[in-house]
Design a protein around this motif. Structure first.
Motif, mmCIF file in Angstrom:
data_model
loop_
_atom_site.group_PDB
_atom_site.id
_atom_site.type_symbol
_atom_site.label_atom_id
_atom_site.label_comp_id
_atom_site.label_asym_id
_atom_site.label_seq_id
_atom_site.Cartn_x
_atom_site.Cartn_y
_atom_site.Cartn_z
ATOM 1 N N SER A 68 0.853 -1.194 0.000
ATOM 2 C CA SER A 68 0.000 0.000 0.000
ATOM 3 C C SER A 68 0.889 1.244 0.000
ATOM 4 C CB SER A 68 -0.867 0.025 1.262
ATOM 5 O OG SER A 68 -0.020 0.126 2.406
ATOM 6 N N ALA A 69 0.254 2.397 -0.097
ATOM 7 C CA ALA A 69 1.006 3.661 0.009
ATOM 8 C C ALA A 69 1.471 3.882 1.444
ATOM 9 C CB ALA A 69 0.128 4.821 -0.449
ATOM 10 N N SER A 70 0.647 3.494 2.410
ATOM 11 C CA SER A 70 1.074 3.645 3.809
ATOM 12 C C SER A 70 2.362 2.866 4.048
ATOM 13 C CB SER A 70 0.030 3.116 4.794
ATOM 14 O OG SER A 70 -1.249 3.456 4.429
ATOM 15 N N TRP A 73 5.289 4.966 3.128
ATOM 16 C CA TRP A 73 5.716 5.943 4.145
ATOM 17 C C TRP A 73 6.796 5.313 5.026
ATOM 18 C CZ3 TRP A 73 -0.033 6.854 5.906
ATOM 19 C CH2 TRP A 73 -0.636 7.780 5.057
ATOM 20 N N PHE A 95 -3.410 12.818 5.494
ATOM 21 C CA PHE A 95 -2.416 11.913 4.917
ATOM 22 C C PHE A 95 -0.995 12.441 5.116
ATOM 23 C CE2 PHE A 95 -6.380 10.814 2.738
ATOM 24 C CZ PHE A 95 -6.426 9.473 3.077
ATOM 25 N N THR A 142 -5.442 14.414 -0.141
ATOM 26 C CA THR A 142 -6.767 13.900 -0.499
ATOM 27 C C THR A 142 -7.843 14.287 0.514
ATOM 28 O OG1 THR A 142 -5.489 11.999 -1.268
ATOM 29 C CG2 THR A 142 -7.877 11.793 -1.377
ATOM 30 N N ASP A 168 4.364 12.092 -2.211
ATOM 31 C CA ASP A 168 3.162 11.248 -2.199
ATOM 32 C C ASP A 168 2.281 11.692 -3.363
ATOM 33 O OD1 ASP A 168 0.514 10.379 -1.720
ATOM 34 O OD2 ASP A 168 0.788 10.366 0.453
ATOM 35 N N VAL A 170 -0.485 9.745 -4.438
ATOM 36 C CA VAL A 170 -1.555 8.738 -4.414
ATOM 37 C C VAL A 170 -2.808 9.180 -5.179
ATOM 38 C CG1 VAL A 170 -3.178 7.486 -2.949
ATOM 39 C CG2 VAL A 170 -0.795 7.654 -2.260
ATOM 40 N N SER A 189 -0.798 4.283 -4.147
ATOM 41 C CA SER A 189 -1.546 3.025 -4.141
ATOM 42 C C SER A 189 -2.568 3.133 -5.260
ATOM 43 C CB SER A 189 -2.166 2.728 -2.780
ATOM 44 O OG SER A 189 -2.767 3.859 -2.230
ATOM 45 N N GLN A 191 -5.911 2.396 -5.685
ATOM 46 C CA GLN A 191 -7.375 2.500 -5.608
ATOM 47 C C GLN A 191 -7.906 3.925 -5.746
ATOM 48 O OE1 GLN A 191 -5.367 1.976 -3.106
ATOM 49 N NE2 GLN A 191 -6.082 2.885 -1.192
ATOM 50 N N LYS A 192 -7.029 4.852 -6.070
ATOM 51 C CA LYS A 192 -7.497 6.235 -6.241
ATOM 52 C C LYS A 192 -7.363 6.630 -7.711
ATOM 53 C CE LYS A 192 -6.842 6.878 -1.414
ATOM 54 N NZ LYS A 192 -6.198 7.502 -0.283
HETATM 55 C C1 LIG Z 1 -5.170 7.126 0.521
HETATM 56 C C2 LIG Z 1 -3.910 7.842 0.665
HETATM 57 C C3 LIG Z 1 -2.778 7.265 1.267
HETATM 58 C C4 LIG Z 1 -2.800 5.901 1.875
HETATM 59 O O1 LIG Z 1 -3.048 4.924 0.925
HETATM 60 P P1 LIG Z 1 -3.285 3.406 1.415
HETATM 61 O O2 LIG Z 1 -3.484 2.679 0.144
HETATM 62 O O3 LIG Z 1 -4.517 3.450 2.274
HETATM 63 O O4 LIG Z 1 -2.103 3.005 2.165
HETATM 64 C C5 LIG Z 1 -1.619 8.006 1.326
HETATM 65 N N1 LIG Z 1 -1.553 9.248 0.844
HETATM 66 C C6 LIG Z 1 -2.614 9.847 0.252
HETATM 67 C C7 LIG Z 1 -2.469 11.216 -0.283
HETATM 68 C C8 LIG Z 1 -3.829 9.158 0.151
HETATM 69 O O5 LIG Z 1 -4.864 9.757 -0.444
#
Ligand SMILES: *Cc1c(COP(=O)(O)O)cnc(C)c1O
Length: 364
Positions: A68-70, A73, A95, A142, A168, A170, A189, A191-192
């Protein structure tokens, strides 16, 4: 899949074709094949080459997959600094603050430049300590709909060429057209803004990051053994991953990037701006909505956040029979704001249809 269109900022509307790509993955037995097989290596290699093309990534950048994006980090802080080191974080929403809190949690001397929710940064006010190792910027926050202009990110490099700049992306890629000589690592990640089901993170690092991790290791620092840069790099060179990866999602990412490349990233960027302009014109004239981000220069083009008189639940109840859904506000702003995703998965026609309905709803 239903006919519903999700203008939610994550999870979000799936990119056109995802349902077919998923079937194709199952037909190809990607849920069962070995991640050490030649078939997997082809899938991974194709994903990397489609993503490289889409983002116009230079050769000195390497692509890794994470959960994931987390996770990115943590990997960034853990691999590119050691406990006690100073890290500097631009924070203005949930975030960006989490990135900062991960660094504190990993016992770094994490310093933040905090801007109020809904506001951006005045780069002249950034007081970055000389001994900072990593600077983090959430290009598109976000939760609040604030975007950091690319020129502001680049200005950091001019003054701090020795530090690692982590971005970041995402909820914004592939919209921003980066000058990669000005940043060192970026991550997202899926899903966005990529319009895929959740379950995969992508971490992109340049050679400076690789060297930095190596010099820390040479000096005796031990990064977490899970997904260390060294292990990710060693496996990525063979089109493989250290642990059993999400092969289905790696395949989907490959196909989504391919579809985006067929459409053309320039077209995607133009449409993003066209849809964002339509939405902005509407918000400016609406009796229900008002811009949550007052400074236009800091307003995101991919996640439009507005103050709302009607609650997001009321608006979504109205949109429901028309098979559309928008996002509510984040955290404390759950009922007082809406967030409307403007990602590549939705067309200009779909955005126009949403705006038309919201205009009608304005009258009640
Ligand atoms: C959603 C989001 C994250 C975290 O993404 P995960 O897939 O939930 O780990 C990190 N940074 C931003 C800007 C986000 O919108």
């Amino acid at each position: 899949m239903s006919n519903k269109t999700f203008f939610t900022p994550g999870p979000s509307q799936l990119y056109p074709g995802v349902s077919d790509f998923l079937n194709e993955a199952l037909e190809k037995d990607l849920g069962s094949i070995s991640h050490r097989s030649a078939t997997f290596q082809e899938v991974y290699g194709e994903m990397v080459s489609q993503l490289r093309k889409l983002l116009n990534l230079p050769d000195n950048f390497h692509v890794f997959t994470l959960g994931s994006a987390s996770e990115a980090w943590e990997r960034i802080i853990d691999n590119l600094s050691k406990p006690g080191d100073t890290t500097y974080h631009f924070t203005n929403g949930s975030f960006s603050k989490k990135f900062f809190s991960y660094s504190k949690g990993l016992e770094r001397n994490a310093v933040q430049y905090e801007a109020p929710f809904g506001e951006g940064f005045d780069m002249a006010k950034a007081d970055i300590p000389a001994n900072t190792e990593i600077i983090t910027v959430t290009q598109n926050e976000t939760s609040s709909g604030v975007a950091v202009p690319l020129e502001d990110i680049y200005s950091i490099r001019q003054q701090h060429s020795d530090k690692i700049i982590a971005v970041d992306v995402v909820s914004t890629l592939p919209y921003p057209d980066f000058d990669y000589s000005k940043i060192d690592t970026l991550f997202f990640s899926v899903q966005k803004s990529f319009g895929m089901p959740a379950g995969l993170g992508v971490w992109i690092v340049n050679d400076r990051c690789i060297e930095k991790a190596k010099s820390l290791a040479d000096a005796g620092y031990k990064a977490s053994p899970h997904h260390s840069i060294a292990s990710l790099l060693k496996m990525a060179e063979k089109n493989q991953t250290p642990a059993t990866p999400n092969t289905l999602e790696i395949f989907l990412l490959s196909k989504v990037c391919e579809a985006m490349n067929v459409k053309g990233v320039d077209t995607i960027r133009k449409e993003t701006e066209e849809k964002s302009n339509l939405l902005s014109e509407f918000v400016a004239s609406s009796s229900n909505f008002d811009f949550a981000v007052k400074n236009e220069a800091h307003r995101s083009k991919t996640v439009i956040v507005a103050e709302t008189k009607k609650t997001p639940a009321e608006i979504n109840a109205y949109l429901k029979p028309f098979d559309m859904q928008i996002g509510g506000g984040y955290g404390d702003y759950k009922t007082s704001q809406v967030r409307i995703a403007n990602f590549a998965a939705t067309t200009v026609a779909q955005m126009k249809a949403l705006i038309e309905l919201l205009k009608q709803e304005d009258k009640y």
